[in-house]
Design a protein around this motif. Structure first.
Motif, PDB file in Angstrom:
ATOM      1  N   GLY A 153      20.905  64.056  21.782  1.00  0.00           N
ATOM      2  CA  GLY A 153      20.645  63.127  20.953  1.00  0.00           C
ATOM      3  C   GLY A 153      19.364  62.333  21.341  1.00  0.00           C
ATOM      4  N   GLY A 154      18.583  62.920  22.529  1.00  0.00           N
ATOM      5  CA  GLY A 154      17.414  62.111  22.932  1.00  0.00           C
ATOM      6  C   GLY A 154      17.857  60.754  23.817  1.00  0.00           C
ATOM      7  N   TYR A 155      16.992  59.889  23.872  1.00  0.00           N
ATOM      8  CA  TYR A 155      17.509  58.559  24.378  1.00  0.00           C
ATOM      9  C   TYR A 155      18.713  57.933  23.959  1.00  0.00           C
ATOM     10  N   ARG A 156      18.748  58.113  22.390  1.00  0.00           N
ATOM     11  CA  ARG A 156      19.975  57.727  21.950  1.00  0.00           C
ATOM     12  C   ARG A 156      21.376  57.969  22.805  1.00  0.00           C
ATOM     13  N   ALA A 157      21.294  59.321  22.999  1.00  0.00           N
ATOM     14  CA  ALA A 157      22.405  60.018  23.468  1.00  0.00           C
ATOM     15  C   ALA A 157      22.336  59.501  24.999  1.00  0.00           C
ATOM     16  N   LEU A 158      21.358  59.455  25.639  1.00  0.00           N
ATOM     17  CA  LEU A 158      21.561  58.943  27.086  1.00  0.00           C
ATOM     18  C   LEU A 158      22.162  57.569  26.918  1.00  0.00           C
ATOM     19  N   MET A 159      21.591  56.696  26.232  1.00  0.00           N
ATOM     20  CA  MET A 159      22.123  55.269  26.314  1.00  0.00           C
ATOM     21  C   MET A 159      23.678  55.161  25.767  1.00  0.00           C
ATOM     22  N   ASN A 160      23.758  55.692  24.690  1.00  0.00           N
ATOM     23  CA  ASN A 160      25.227  55.611  24.007  1.00  0.00           C
ATOM     24  C   ASN A 160      26.478  56.463  24.967  1.00  0.00           C
ATOM     25  N   GLY A 161      25.746  57.509  25.477  1.00  0.00           N
ATOM     26  CA  GLY A 161      26.621  58.046  26.701  1.00  0.00           C
ATOM     27  C   GLY A 161      26.821  57.128  27.597  1.00  0.00           C
ATOM     28  N   ALA A 162      25.725  56.489  28.136  1.00  0.00           N
ATOM     29  CA  ALA A 162      25.841  55.745  29.220  1.00  0.00           C
ATOM     30  C   ALA A 162      26.788  54.546  29.173  1.00  0.00           C
ATOM     31  N   GLY A 163      26.855  54.084  27.932  1.00  0.00           N
ATOM     32  CA  GLY A 163      27.829  53.140  27.749  1.00  0.00           C
ATOM     33  C   GLY A 163      29.395  53.508  27.900  1.00  0.00           C
ATOM     34  N   ALA A 164      29.220  54.822  27.343  1.00  0.00           N
ATOM     35  CA  ALA A 164      30.866  55.305  27.392  1.00  0.00           C
ATOM     36  C   ALA A 164      31.179  55.809  28.918  1.00  0.00           C
ATOM     37  N   ASN A 200      29.404  58.308  18.219  1.00  0.00           N
ATOM     38  CA  ASN A 200      28.620  57.087  18.202  1.00  0.00           C
ATOM     39  C   ASN A 200      28.789  56.197  16.881  1.00  0.00           C
ATOM     40  N   SER A 201      28.994  54.872  16.730  1.00  0.00           N
ATOM     41  CA  SER A 201      29.523  54.270  15.688  1.00  0.00           C
ATOM     42  C   SER A 201      29.208  52.648  15.979  1.00  0.00           C
ATOM     43  N   PRO A 202      28.771  51.867  15.072  1.00  0.00           N
ATOM     44  CA  PRO A 202      28.243  50.665  14.991  1.00  0.00           C
ATOM     45  C   PRO A 202      29.244  49.567  15.381  1.00  0.00           C
ATOM     46  N   TYR A 203      29.504  49.201  16.528  1.00  0.00           N
ATOM     47  CA  TYR A 203      30.510  48.250  16.998  1.00  0.00           C
ATOM     48  C   TYR A 203      29.597  46.907  16.930  1.00  0.00           C
ATOM     49  N   ALA A 204      28.653  46.819  17.827  1.00  0.00           N
ATOM     50  CA  ALA A 204      28.154  45.486  17.761  1.00  0.00           C
ATOM     51  C   ALA A 204      26.518  45.636  17.680  1.00  0.00           C
ATOM     52  N   PHE A 205      25.886  46.939  17.324  1.00  0.00           N
ATOM     53  CA  PHE A 205      24.675  47.025  17.202  1.00  0.00           C
ATOM     54  C   PHE A 205      24.620  48.540  16.481  1.00  0.00           C
ATOM     55  N   HIS A 206      23.368  48.686  15.518  1.00  0.00           N
ATOM     56  CA  HIS A 206      23.169  49.872  14.741  1.00  0.00           C
ATOM     57  C   HIS A 206      22.271  50.781  15.884  1.00  0.00           C
ATOM     58  N   SER A 207      23.201  51.432  16.620  1.00  0.00           N
ATOM     59  CA  SER A 207      22.449  52.426  17.461  1.00  0.00           C
ATOM     60  C   SER A 207      22.008  53.822  17.269  1.00  0.00           C
ATOM     61  N   ASN A 208      21.928  53.931  15.647  1.00  0.00           N
ATOM     62  CA  ASN A 208      21.417  55.208  15.250  1.00  0.00           C
ATOM     63  C   ASN A 208      19.824  55.434  15.276  1.00  0.00           C
ATOM     64  N   VAL A 209      19.313  55.092  16.285  1.00  0.00           N
ATOM     65  CA  VAL A 209      18.020  55.154  16.474  1.00  0.00           C
ATOM     66  C   VAL A 209      17.626  56.545  16.524  1.00  0.00           C
ATOM     67  N   SER A 210      16.181  56.827  16.309  1.00  0.00           N
ATOM     68  CA  SER A 210      15.705  58.210  15.902  1.00  0.00           C
ATOM     69  C   SER A 210      15.829  58.901  17.191  1.00  0.00           C
ATOM     70  N   THR A 211      15.946  60.350  17.214  1.00  0.00           N
ATOM     71  CA  THR A 211      16.229  61.195  18.428  1.00  0.00           C
ATOM     72  C   THR A 211      14.873  61.022  19.121  1.00  0.00           C
ATOM     73  N   PHE A 212      13.703  61.158  18.182  1.00  0.00           N
ATOM     74  CA  PHE A 212      12.481  61.669  18.554  1.00  0.00           C
ATOM     75  C   PHE A 212      11.569  59.953  18.843  1.00  0.00           C
ATOM     76  N   ASP A 213      12.212  59.155  18.938  1.00  0.00           N
ATOM     77  CA  ASP A 213      11.607  57.858  19.463  1.00  0.00           C
ATOM     78  C   ASP A 213      11.440  57.496  20.882  1.00  0.00           C
ATOM     79  N   PRO A 214      10.290  57.663  21.447  1.00  0.00           N
ATOM     80  CA  PRO A 214      10.141  57.952  22.847  1.00  0.00           C
ATOM     81  C   PRO A 214       9.980  56.509  23.633  1.00  0.00           C
ATOM     82  N   ALA A 215      10.263  55.448  22.948  1.00  0.00           N
ATOM     83  CA  ALA A 215      10.286  54.181  23.679  1.00  0.00           C
ATOM     84  C   ALA A 215      11.241  53.117  23.447  1.00  0.00           C
ATOM     85  N   TYR A 216      11.829  52.507  24.092  1.00  0.00           N
ATOM     86  CA  TYR A 216      12.935  51.241  23.776  1.00  0.00           C
ATOM     87  C   TYR A 216      12.653  50.019  24.657  1.00  0.00           C
ATOM     88  N   ASP A 217      12.390  48.885  24.034  1.00  0.00           N
ATOM     89  CA  ASP A 217      12.307  47.844  24.757  1.00  0.00           C
ATOM     90  C   ASP A 217      13.743  47.539  25.690  1.00  0.00           C
TER      91      ASP A 217
END
Length: 644
Positions: A124-135, A519-536
């Motif tokens: 799931g792109g960067y979304r998967a990296l970041m959500n997975g990193a939290g786990a 992935n589910s929104p506990y404290a943030f809507h983490s459903n960002v696009s798979t193909f978004d190439p940058a995140y602050d």
């Protein structure tokens, strides 16, 4: 039953329990050392594979009937090293009227009786990296507050296997190539070298980092590295460029660490001591130009020792250190040299995520500067249209091997694609192999199956259906029953953890318990696009934090019994083997979290979930080029999986 409290305890979560630590001062000195003590850069000539004399025991292709001797030897050490972390974790979890710590101690001399844990991180792109990193951070005893009440620190240290695919593969690879460091260390690296996702992969690293490159030099460096491979006589594909670009973000080394190989993981002291899980990445076999990856495609894995497949087609493994060598009929002909350095870590991470070559294929629809567009367009022209969405592993190490069953045995070329293109977007396949005897798999799903980019269990359904495929492609694997994707949404199974396979008597073969954590929104809507190439940075941290809370159910504020239920899941198969009575608390957990076989396949209403707790403040949700995302959303690649 009500699994979630209507509100969380006012975010003591984001403050007291935050592993992100918006301020960077909390990073332990040990974490700094871990980040800068990296895996060995052991390639002989940077990114260019090199022909060298073979060792005295010339490498060969082995049959996949058993685990490799290297993995078996490593497992003896690793399984022993999971005993203390597992004992400590179960002691903290404190299952009522059951001493989990004592249970582990009593069975410590019988390795086959002990729980065998796997963790699988989806694509799931960067979304998967970041959500997975939290786990992963939630499971890591080294993180701040990981052993506090309601937390699950130590699960990572108790695990034997850790698999990743696509964005999840970036996470697994980045952790291991950076010497199995912590998520916090990668997030808060004081040198601003890795995980700086505010710098798009199209722009290159910040000039203030270790890379010291502006965008023009960044592109030319990548070009030079890949050209070296091509000049040495090896085929190149867009994945070579994609993998090199990923490396600048994921590997803490100058020029993206061109000398870091996947096989170097096996040479790291912590891996050799059995102090880490066994990392596995997944890719699918697909010929250039094919527009569909079917449910019976060949699934390949990369581990520190080998590359290959358990599928009954090729059914073989090559020593990963010697990929690029000219094997034929499973051996090297007399006088043929061995190749080393082909297994570049970035190339392998890029292979498992080659769907993201679509980023590059849509370059003209972006706002990149003209020199960058010209550079990427020249790459696409030079590799040719047939190579624009594959990773080329030629010469095929399985040439002439298992001729009667292998689809690729008569081809000198082996080409691979993103491991999620067959819809198995959670890398469960390596972990359900009977030879590995995994008891329980914590499956972190960051897929974007719905219109709003949330998971709906499609990945589990794909693995279940593959296991039942009449072609026999499952080859002895066993997977628990799961409902259809519509039922996942209608029954709310995509909003909370669910256990699948609780009743092992329903299957005749070894079947692991699946702990599904969507992935589910506990404290943030983490459903960002798979193909978004940058995140602050704030958005990145918020998604990681949300993943942490998803794995811990808000540090047990959504359900105070969740840690106990995790402990019960860990012990379930082991209790069966030792004929130990299941504690009443575990029976209550299974009643609460096990799927009961109910389905509701009607078309669900649009799934647009609200936050379960107090929102984490973030300035924005990504910093990608909207034109890129819009264009990518319109691409039809024939897999029905752009959302993965």
């Amino acid at each position: 039953m009500v699994l979630f409290a209507s509100s969380f305890r006012a975010l003591a979560l984001a403050a007291a329990y935050s592993i992100i630590g918006r301020a960077q001062s909390h990073i332990a000195h040990a974490d700094r050392e871990l980040l800068h003590s990296r895996a060995l850069p052991n390639a002989p000539n940077g990114y260019t594979p090199e022909h060298l004399d073979c060792p005295s025991d010339s490498p060969t292709i082995r049959n996949a009937e058993t685990l490799s001797s290297s993995e078996r030897s490593w497992l003896d050490t690793r399984r022993s090293n999971t005993i203390d972390p597992m004992r400590d974790l179960l002691q903290r979890i404190n299952i009522p009227d059951f001493d989990g710590s004592e249970y582990i101690s009593n069975n410590a001399e019988n390795q086959s009786a002990l729980p065998n844990i796997g963790i699988a991180v989806s694509g799931g792109g960067y979304r998967a990296l970041m959500n997975g990193a939290g786990a992963i951070a939630a499971f890591d005893v080294r993180e701040d507050n990981a052993t506090s009440a309601g937390h699950l620190g130590g699960l990572l240290q108790s695990a034997t296997y850790l698999s990743g695919l696509s964005g999840g593969g970036w996470l697994v690879g980045s952790l291991f190539i950076n010497n199995f460091t912590t998520v916090s260390a990668l997030l808060n690296d004081p040198s601003d070298t890795v995980w700086e996702f505010d710098q798009s992969i199209f722009e290159g690293p910040d000039q203030g980092s270790i890379q010291l490159l502006d965008s023009a030099n960044y592109f030319s460096t990548i070009q030079d590295q890949v050209s070296g491979k091509s000049d040495a006589g090896f085929n190149r594909s867009v994945t070579d460029y994609w993998g090199r670009a990923l490396s600048f973000q994921l590997i803490n080394a100058t020029d993206g660490g061109p000398s870091y190989t996947w096989s170097s993981i096996a040479l790291a002291d912590n891996f050799m001591r059995g102090d880490t899980p066994f990392p596995v990445l997944v890719a699918d076999g697909r010929a250039p130009g094919e527009t569909l990856v079917s449910g019976n495609t060949t699934v390949y894995e990369f581990n520190p020792f080998e590359f290959g497949t358990w599928d009954p087609t090729t059914f073989g493994f090559a020593p990963i250190e010697f990929l690029g060598s000219n094997f034929s009929n499973g051996v090297l002909a007399p006088g043929v040299e061995c190749v080393r350095g082909f297994d570049n870590a970035g190339f392998i991470m890029g292979t498992s995520s080659s769907l993201f070559n679509q980023f590059l294929l849509q370059v003209n629809n972006t706002s990149l500067p003209n020199f960058a567009k010209s550079f990427i367009s020249n790459i696409l022209s030079s590799v040719g249209q047939d190579n624009n969405d594959i990773a080329d592993y030629s010469p095929n190490p399985f040439y002439g091997y298992h001729n009667s069953t292998s689809r690729n045995a008569q081809s000198g070329r082996l080409t691979l694609v993103d491991g999620g293109e067959d819809l198995q977007n959670i890398p469960l396949y390596p972990l359900i192999q009977p030879n590995r005897q995994v008891d329980v798999i914590f499956a972190i799903d960051s897929s974007a199956d719905t219109d709003e980019s949330w998971p709906n269990g499609t990945a589990l359904v794909a693995t279940y259906e593959r296991n039942l495929n009449s072609s026999g492609i499952g080859n002895g694997t066993s997977f628990p029953s799961v409902p259809d994707a519509n039922s996942f949404i209608n029954l709310g199974l995509n909003t909370r953890p669910t256990f699948f396979g609780c009743n092992s008597s329903n299957t005749s073969d070894i079947t692991p318990l699946i702990v599904y954590i969507p992935n589910s929104p506990y404290a943030f809507h983490s459903n960002v696009s798979t193909f978004d190439p940058a995140y602050d940075t704030k958005t990145r941290n918020a998604i990681v934090q949300n993943g942490y809370e998803g794995a811990t159910m808000g540090n047990a504020t959504a359900d105070p019994q969740w840690p106990v239920c995790v402990g019960c899941a860990i012990l379930s198969r082991s209790l069966e083997r030792t004929e130990t009575q299941v504690p009443d608390a575990c029976m209550q957990c299974f009643q609460k979290y096990c799927w009961d076989g109910t389905t509701n396949s009607t078309r669900p209403a649009p799934y647009e979930p609200a936050l379960k707790g107090e929102a984490i403040s973030a300035a924005s949700r990504g910093r990608g080029d909207g034109v890129v995302v819009a264009a990518l959303a319109a691409i039809s690649v024939g897999f029905a999986l752009l959302a993965m």
